[in-house]
Write an enzyme that holds these catalytic residues in place. Structure first.
Site, PDB file in Angstrom:
ATOM      1  N   HIS A   1      46.139  39.791  38.895  1.00  0.00           N
ATOM      2  CA  HIS A   1      45.772  40.947  39.708  1.00  0.00           C
ATOM      3  C   HIS A   1      47.053  41.659  40.142  1.00  0.00           C
ATOM      4  CE1 HIS A   1      41.520  39.670  40.819  1.00  0.00           C
ATOM      5  NE2 HIS A   1      42.000  38.557  40.297  1.00  0.00           N
TER       6      HIS A   1
ATOM      7  N   ASP B   1      39.534  40.606  46.883  1.00  0.00           N
ATOM      8  CA  ASP B   1      38.975  40.535  45.542  1.00  0.00           C
ATOM      9  C   ASP B   1      37.469  40.395  45.691  1.00  0.00           C
ATOM     10  OD1 ASP B   1      38.098  39.873  43.026  1.00  0.00           O
ATOM     11  OD2 ASP B   1      39.434  38.162  42.755  1.00  0.00           O
TER      12      ASP B   1
ATOM     13  N   TYR C   1      37.588  36.752  49.545  1.00  0.00           N
ATOM     14  CA  TYR C   1      37.663  36.410  48.126  1.00  0.00           C
ATOM     15  C   TYR C   1      36.235  36.070  47.693  1.00  0.00           C
ATOM     16  CZ  TYR C   1      38.838  33.813  43.854  1.00  0.00           C
ATOM     17  OH  TYR C   1      38.900  33.358  42.558  1.00  0.00           O
TER      18      TYR C   1
END
Length: 253
Positions: free
Chosen positions: A245, A147, A107
């Site tokens: 998302h 991500d 992340y």
């Protein structure tokens, strides 16, 4: 082997917004989650998670950041963070070693409004790339996902001109992702769909952006070049809601 990656924007909320259904419908061998915003002991997993080995890396700050991996296959080893204290306080990386490859769930830090965290983000990009290359040097290829908080090309967001200097589409962040590709890693979605437009993985909650598909592609699966012959498919599960998302997928032999 099917792998899924999803920024759930809070696992406790997402457990009530379709995450168990995703496990049932997709039956992934490995599920990687980002922005879990919880420690393992704070989460009561439903029956759909039975049969998965669970691994968590949570931020020092409560309710912030965090990643988790759920795998049907027990890993040979698990590593939390990238071994650098200045980067390992926010629970952003989990590395699992399997017999045939290393899996890295990430992340990536957001550069934030007015790019106020961009200098840190640039340091992070280098450190993360070095982490992947160090794993590669052990002789096993790497699969990374998560991500990455960057839309690499203009076709990776709906409004590139309006966001030219925005977090996630600054020249510096885009170049950071280019350097990752120059190091040899493959953006698997673009491998299969080099010219596809309007394929996004994140939409703002504002202004009905998702309904109008005004989005960004900032969630990725990347692989070492030696894994290229084993790639079967890569996809975006845009119909899965429950977060700002949507999940992304990879199938590999």
């Amino acid at each position: 082997m099917k792998l899924l990656s999803w920024n759930v924007n809070g696992i406790r909320a997402c457990l009530n917004k379709g995450l168990p259904d995703l496990l049932t419908s997709e039956q992934p061998d490995i599920l990687c989650l980002q922005e879990t915003k919880a420690r393992a002991e704070q989460v009561e997993l439903p029956l759909e998670f039975a049969g998965y080995h669970a691994h968590w890396n949570s931020a020092v700050k409560p309710g912030y950041s965090g990643v988790a991996v759920f795998s049907r296959l027990a890993p040979l080893s698990v590593r939390h963070g990238i071994g650098m204290e200045e980067h390992d306080q926010e629970g952003r990386v989990l590395t699992l070693e399997f017999p045939d490859f290393h899996l890295v769930n990430v992340y990536t830090p957001n550069a934030q409004n007015e790019l106020k965290r961009l200098p840190y983000r640039m340091l992070w990009d280098v450190a993360f790339r070095d982490h992947l290359l160090a794993l590669e040097a052990t002789g096993k290829p790497v699969v990374f996902c998560g991500d990455l908080n960057v839309a690499h090309q203009e076709i990776d967001l709906a409004r590139p001109k309006a966001n030219r200097f925005s977090a996630g589409f600054s020249d510096q962040e885009r170049d950071g992702f280019s350097q990752l590709l120059k190091a040899g890693y493959i953006d698997t979605f673009r491998h299969f769909f080099p010219d596809q437009t309007e394929a996004y993985t994140w939409w703002s909650f504002r202004g009905g952006a998702r309904a109008r598909n005004v989005g960004w592609r900032i969630d990725y699966f990347g692989v070492s070049p030696t894994l290229l012959p084993r790639l079967k498919s890569a996809g975006i599960l845009a119909d899965i809601t429950g977060s700002d998302h949507c999940p992304v997928s990879l199938e590999i032999e």
